[in-house]
Every structure is written in C-alpha cells, then in structure tokens.
Design a protein around this motif. Structure first.
Motif, PDB file in Angstrom:
ATOM      1  N   SER A 294     -27.532   9.140  -7.866  1.00 53.10           N
ATOM      2  CA  SER A 294     -29.058   8.729  -7.774  1.00 53.10           C
ATOM      3  C   SER A 294     -30.045   9.818  -7.504  1.00 53.10           C
ATOM      4  O   SER A 294     -31.289   9.445  -7.721  1.00 53.10           O
ATOM      5  CB  SER A 294     -28.982   8.097  -6.403  1.00 53.10           C
ATOM      6  N   ALA A 295     -29.907  11.197  -7.044  1.00 50.30           N
ATOM      7  CA  ALA A 295     -30.924  11.678  -7.038  1.00 50.30           C
ATOM      8  C   ALA A 295     -30.694  12.527  -8.343  1.00 50.30           C
ATOM      9  O   ALA A 295     -31.379  13.155  -9.016  1.00 50.30           O
ATOM     10  CB  ALA A 295     -29.558  12.828  -6.167  1.00 50.30           C
TER      11      ALA A 295
ATOM     12  N   ARG B 285     -32.772  10.455 -10.466  1.00 48.32           N
ATOM     13  CA  ARG B 285     -34.324  10.706  -9.655  1.00 48.32           C
ATOM     14  C   ARG B 285     -35.284  11.490 -11.005  1.00 48.32           C
ATOM     15  O   ARG B 285     -35.770  12.087 -11.134  1.00 48.32           O
ATOM     16  CB  ARG B 285     -34.499  10.538  -8.514  1.00 48.32           C
ATOM     17  N   GLN B 286     -33.712  12.525 -10.541  1.00 50.99           N
ATOM     18  CA  GLN B 286     -34.054  14.214 -11.023  1.00 50.99           C
ATOM     19  C   GLN B 286     -34.520  13.829 -12.617  1.00 50.99           C
ATOM     20  O   GLN B 286     -35.711  14.800 -13.348  1.00 50.99           O
ATOM     21  CB  GLN B 286     -32.976  15.023 -10.730  1.00 50.99           C
TER      22      GLN B 286
ATOM     23  N   VAL C 187     -31.181   0.796 -11.876  1.00 51.16           N
ATOM     24  CA  VAL C 187     -31.926   1.385 -12.361  1.00 51.16           C
ATOM     25  C   VAL C 187     -33.248   0.594 -13.414  1.00 51.16           C
ATOM     26  O   VAL C 187     -32.519  -0.099 -13.810  1.00 51.16           O
ATOM     27  CB  VAL C 187     -31.066   2.583 -13.326  1.00 51.16           C
TER      28      VAL C 187
ATOM     29  N   TRP D 214     -36.005   9.292 -13.344  1.00 53.36           N
ATOM     30  CA  TRP D 214     -35.517   7.379 -13.816  1.00 53.36           C
ATOM     31  C   TRP D 214     -35.882   6.687 -12.801  1.00 53.36           C
ATOM     32  O   TRP D 214     -36.276   7.889 -11.773  1.00 53.36           O
ATOM     33  CB  TRP D 214     -33.938   7.191 -13.773  1.00 53.36           C
ATOM     34  N   SER D 215     -36.418   5.737 -12.833  1.00 51.34           N
ATOM     35  CA  SER D 215     -37.070   5.021 -11.758  1.00 51.34           C
ATOM     36  C   SER D 215     -36.254   4.311 -11.360  1.00 51.34           C
ATOM     37  O   SER D 215     -35.318   2.892 -11.829  1.00 51.34           O
ATOM     38  CB  SER D 215     -37.851   3.799 -12.730  1.00 51.34           C
ATOM     39  N   LEU D 216     -35.334   4.346  -9.822  1.00 48.67           N
ATOM     40  CA  LEU D 216     -34.560   3.868  -8.956  1.00 48.67           C
ATOM     41  C   LEU D 216     -34.917   2.182  -8.019  1.00 48.67           C
ATOM     42  O   LEU D 216     -36.251   2.081  -7.923  1.00 48.67           O
ATOM     43  CB  LEU D 216     -33.707   4.436  -8.158  1.00 48.67           C
TER      44      LEU D 216
END
Length: 361
Positions: free
Chosen positions: A349-350, A353-354, A297, A357-359
């Motif tokens: 991860s999902a 992102r929701q 992240v 956050w930038s992965l």
C-alpha cells in the motif's frame, strides 16, 4: 509415449493434443466433423492424417453420450496399446463398455478438471491443464502399462493426477462442477427479464456468480444427461436450503419480534455454513486456503496500466498471490484487487501510494 490419436477435437481434445505435440509426441487427430480436425491441426495440435498403424494411446474426447461407442469402435479396430476417455462422468461409459463384453484391461477412464466457457478447437490451449487435477479411475483389471500411459499423459499436460473410484468421481463432480453450472444459470436467468435499470447495477458479485452461465447449453445437456441422479441429489439439498432461507426471510417481515429474531438466526446460520464450506475450497497450488489481505487500487482503462501495477509491486518486493478486476459501470475505470500475504499489505500500500496510485478501502 511416442504416438497418440485424439478422437474429438473440441476444447479438451485439442488442448491435450497441443500439449502432447508441444512435447514431441506425434499426434493424430480425428473428429466426426473433419473441418474441426483440420482446424486443430492448423493450430499445431498434430496431423489430421490417420496413423499408419497402432499408436501408443487413444484419447477419446467426445461428448459423454458418445464416449462408450467411440471407445468400443477404437478398441475393436485395435487402434492403440491403451485407451482412455476424458468425459466428465465415469461410471456410465464403463458400464456401457462392460455390457458390450469388451476386454477393459487396456482402458482407463479419466477426467481432467479444467475447462472454459468457450468450446471448440479454437478455444484450445496447451496450458489448459497445468496445475489442474486430472482424475484417473483404474480398476483391478486395468493393465499397468495403460495406467502408466495415462500417468504419462497427465505429466506431459502438467496436470496433477488424482486416483478415484468412478462412482465416487461422479458424485464429486455433481457437487463441485455440475450443480454450480445449474445454479449459476438459474441466477443468470433472473436477469433475462429484469428491468434495465437493475441490470446496470450489476457489479463484481453478479459477474462472479454468473460467469459460467455463458457455457454452451447443448454441451451441458449432454453432460447432465450422463450424471442426472447425483446432480439431482445435490440440487435437492440446495432446494431445501433455499426453502429454509425463504422462510427465514419471510420471518424478518413479521411484526413479532421473536419471529424476526428467528428469521435473522436462520439467515445467519445459512451464511455461516456458507463461510465454512467456502473455507474448504483449496487455495493456491491446491494448498489449504490462505487468508490474504486485499489492496484495492483505482485503475484507468488504458494500455499498460495493469503491467505498471505489477511492476510497482515487484519493485516493492511483494508477490501478488491473486488478482481481481471490478469494472465500474459506464466508466473507463475500475478497481484492481491485489491479494497479498497480510504482512505484505502495508508495504505494498505504501509503495503504490508513493508511486501515485489511488487506493481504496
């Protein structure tokens, strides 16, 4: 155990004293430098006043070169029911004590496998030993009461007792502690005269490898001087691997395809042996190493950002097993690598992102 005397108020001695004092044991502190003992006392590790009579346990936490002499002095003065040391080598102090014709039934050699790059009483913490192995090296002559006192100390410090032969311990720490220190320092030494443009490219890999190179050289000279043979044996093996790897790399420069192929095979063999060795390093809580997935992240260097990531992971119902931070050179940002169980990686991860956050891959 109700009373203890800690002789030597550096990192290990002060940390043990803090743990004991925090659990109700009356701890007395002594050091060749009275100011260090006063500092440890001011931190809550006990009192620098001498005990009025024999204590239950004397804990000698001085450099290996002085361990046997300090133990001998304490034993001759009858300062306790039991005596132990926390030096990082075990065979040498015991041999020295035998040569002094002392009754060793009241003594047990120990070594907590914990530490920091920093030293001195100000580096001490009560939780330094929590979950860490603490080696005990009893002999047939060790009194049961003394062994029980040592086990109680380990329990009060919330460490994990490991019983070993003293000589086997010294060979083991040569491999897992003393040699890594030297190799880390050797790699870091390459940076000393390196061009500034090269140093600016340092990433997490070089930071990981050289972290312990920041340790106190004087302390390590004392440690290595007490265990030179086993360390030299391990380093000789490392040197042989280095020579073979150098030959393989030179072969990769050859105009002959067969030599280049042999060089590539040699390098691959070294890397694969490294994979196999790394896989044997115990994982979380000392269990077999687990294969975690990494969720990387992008994070800005601002207060509260780490807390927000962990809070978001908690909301997603995901337990973060381990974490690393890779800093971006010259930028107020970095990558947080969250290690999670493989089944949880997609969920985390999902969720991140929701939440904006930038992965990164």
């Amino acid at each position: 155990m109700r009373t203890a005397l800690v002789i030597g108020t550096g990192l290990i001695g002060t940390s043990a004293a803090l743990a004991l004092a925090g659990r109700g044991v009356t701890v007395h502190l002594a050091d060749h430098d009275p100011e260090r003992a006063r500092t440890a006392a001011a931190l809550g590790a006990g009192t620098d006043d001498p005990p009025e009579g024999p204590v239950d346990l004397v804990i000698v936490a001085v450099p290996p070169a002085h361990t046997a002499a300090t133990l001998a002095d304490a034993m001759r003065r009858g300062l306790a029911r039991g005596y132990l040391d926390v030096a990082s080598v075990k065979g040498g102090p015991r041999r020295e004590l035998r040569e002094l014709s002392l009754d060793l039934s009241a003594y047990i050699g120990t070594h907590p496998m914990a530490g920091k790059e920093r030293s001195g009483p100000l580096a001490g913490t009560a939780d330094l030993f929590e979950g860490r192995p603490w080696v005990l090296t009893p002999t047939p002559e060790t009194d049961t009461e003394v062994l029980n006192l040592a086990l109680e100390l380990v329990a009060l410090c919330r460490a994990v007792p490991v019983v070993m032969d003293a000589e086997a311990h010294d060979r083991a720490v040569a491999l897992v502690s003393h040699t890594p220190q030297l190799v880390s320092s050797m790699v870091a030494a390459r940076l000393r005269e390196a061009d500034e443009t090269a140093v600016r490219l340092c990433g997490q890999g070089i930071r990981d490898v050289t972290r312990i190179a920041a340790s106190d050289p004087r302390m390590w000279v004392e440690i290595l001087s007490a265990n030179p043979g086993p360390v030299a044996d391990v380093l000789a093996g490392v040197a042989a691997d280095l020579e073979e790897t150098v030959r393989s790399l030179r072969s990769l420069q050859s105009p002959e395809e067969s030599e280049r192929r042999a060089g590539a095979e040699g390098v691959e063999d070294m890397l694969r042996r490294g994979n196999a060795g790394r896989a044997r390093v115990p994982g979380k809580h000392g269990a077999a190493p687990a294969a975690y997935e990494i969720v990387a992240v992008l994070i800005s260097d601002q207060p509260g950002e780490l807390a927000r990531i962990f809070a978001d992971a908690t909301r997603a119902g995901v337990n973060v097993e381990d974490v690393r931070i890779e800093h971006a050179t010259g930028q107020q940002a970095g990558l947080v690598q969250l290690m999670v169980e493989p089944a949880a990686a997609t969920v985390l991860s999902a969720a991140l992102r929701q939440r904006g956050w930038s992965l990164r891959q």
